[in-house]
Design an enzyme around this catalytic site. Sequence first.
Site, PDB file in Angstrom:
ATOM      1  N   ASP A  30      38.327  43.054  38.979  1.00  0.00           N
ATOM      2  CA  ASP A  30      38.396  44.483  39.310  1.00  0.00           C
ATOM      3  C   ASP A  30      38.842  45.301  38.094  1.00  0.00           C
ATOM      4  O   ASP A  30      38.322  46.381  37.833  1.00  0.00           O
ATOM      5  CB  ASP A  30      39.378  44.720  40.463  1.00  0.00           C
ATOM      6  CG  ASP A  30      38.896  44.084  41.759  1.00  0.00           C
ATOM      7  OD1 ASP A  30      37.720  43.697  41.834  1.00  0.00           O
ATOM      8  OD2 ASP A  30      39.716  43.962  42.693  1.00  0.00           O
ATOM      9  N   LYS A  68      41.773  38.855  49.818  1.00  0.00           N
ATOM     10  CA  LYS A  68      42.088  38.768  48.385  1.00  0.00           C
ATOM     11  C   LYS A  68      43.452  38.145  48.085  1.00  0.00           C
ATOM     12  O   LYS A  68      43.651  37.554  47.028  1.00  0.00           O
ATOM     13  CB  LYS A  68      42.023  40.157  47.747  1.00  0.00           C
ATOM     14  CG  LYS A  68      40.616  40.667  47.565  1.00  0.00           C
ATOM     15  CD  LYS A  68      40.642  42.036  46.935  1.00  0.00           C
ATOM     16  CE  LYS A  68      39.287  42.386  46.352  1.00  0.00           C
ATOM     17  NZ  LYS A  68      39.371  43.501  45.403  1.00  0.00           N
TER      18      LYS A  68
END
Length: 283
Positions: free
Chosen positions: A107, A70
């Site tokens: 997210d 990420k």
Amino acid sequence: MSDQRYHLIGVMGWPVMHSRSPMMHNYWFEQTGLPGRYVFLPLEPERLPEALRALPALNFAGANLTIPHKLQAMDIVDEVDEVARKIGAISCVVVRDDGSLWGANNDWRGFLGNLKGSVPGWQAGEGPATVLGAGGGSRAVCHALISEGAPEIRLVNRTGERADQLAADLGGPITVLPWEVRDDALDGATTVVNTTSLGMVGQPELDIGLEALGREAVVADIIYTPLETDLLARAKARGNRAVGGLGMLLHQGPPAWNLWFGLSPTVTPELRAMMEASIWGGG
Ligand code: ATR
């Protein structure tokens, strides 16, 4: 169906075979009738640059990224969404029409979608939030709370410097508190979120006393293995509303579909049940 209209997406991670994302997204390929497939892409970190660069040639519409990719992806994609840069991580890559790569982070949207779906009427503005942990999950949660107008975020972390850095990067009304005062940090909070790994299968339990917490507070955990952590079970037992972490994963799906395909698939009870069953079964 023409070859160009077969839509491919994958999740890049290492390890990745435990990911529930393929199950979720393939459910939506079936539901929407969009021809395509979501696949596992096991990928060692050193292969990430060439793998991302290969997405357009392989006719992929995009990808999701999970541990450990990420952060590194931010240096590889052509453009990083402003929020993803703030949060410091990319969870979703979009292949644009010209073949360039755009990195976003859904997210935080998943966290909000889950909270709002699980507790109708929940409002961040009603009072202080207490957030435990200062890793990547915490960054997404804190951004979500700030964007929803939380008046105060009490950020409690074992490593103070990490929380200080988060506060500096995100801005907003964040007060950093030492791990030792976590029980008292619940006093007057209307939202509490665990973003530490404590309480996850194979990890120690989260040691926190809930006595100071008002019964009106909503308690959320971003952990979904187990589906209900000890924190959530204890919160529920004393009358607090408790929100598990699986919904955060489910609710970051529709924003990704919106970016890849301009579609908004539904988080149905059937999908949730399927995902829960796969976790109960450990599969
Ligand atoms: P993620 O990116 O998934 O949020 P992470 O970056 O590994 O995961 O963060 C894990 C969080 O759990 C951190 O806040 C970590 O605290 P530190 O920043 O001090 O490392 C917290 N954590 C993990 N084990 C812990 C423990 N035994 N006691 C207190 N906090 C713990």
